[in-house]
Design an enzyme around this catalytic site. Sequence first.
Site: not given
Ligand code: GLY
Length: 252
Positions: A130, A160, A247
Amino acid sequence: MFTKAIVRKPAETFINGITTSNLGKPDINLALRQHDNYCEALIKCGLDITILDADPNFPDSCFVEDTAVVTKNFGIITRPGDPRRLGEEVEIKKVLEPMLKLYAIEEPGTLDGGDIMQADNKFYIGLSERTNPEGAKQLSNILSEHNYDPISVKVKDILHFKTGINYIGENNLLVQKRFYDLPELANYNKTIIAPEEEYAANSLRINDYVLVPKGFPKTLASIQKLSYKTIELDLSEYQKMDGGLSCLSLRF
Ligand code: GLY
């Protein structure tokens, strides 16, 4: 000390969010009750909370932490790394604008707040699927301007960085085994998370308390042994969607 938090309720579309967990579909009514309990815990920790309405256009938008990196004095609006989440940050920018000086991660940078772990004056930036090197570079430049120390680390086989590690203050880190030997973390007091309790690595320090997901007794005992007061919260429906305690809010 944190004084404020921003949260967003999960929408009916939450069940269509991104997940790799194989734990089944979440129950939206239970998720809403768990969210209420989470908000109550933030209030118990002394935070004024802003609760944003659910946004059905973005099934993952209750995971607000991914849309910004915030400190007491400034914030950075991110560019979420999964295209399905791009756009969640627009509303968060509107909410934060009156409160903080804001910067933004620009294309081609991508960055999810879940990859960013602050430990006192240091910010660890997880380079994951990400968060790309360009996003990390832009964030590092902004943090350095404000005299913080940015440190990039590679993240593999996990969503993450903070899925697997969290700083709970007083030099204490909770770490999954995968991050235990990272040279960048050599000087911390590390509590290794039992393999069957990996989800609990995402426990969250807020002021006088550490929030711990319910159902992880070894991790709970380890945190209490470090003399922290704890609040246990059932997050079963968020675990199904690869989300955790950190989160679900932005804290500053
Ligand atoms: N479901 C959280 C994400 O994939 O960012």
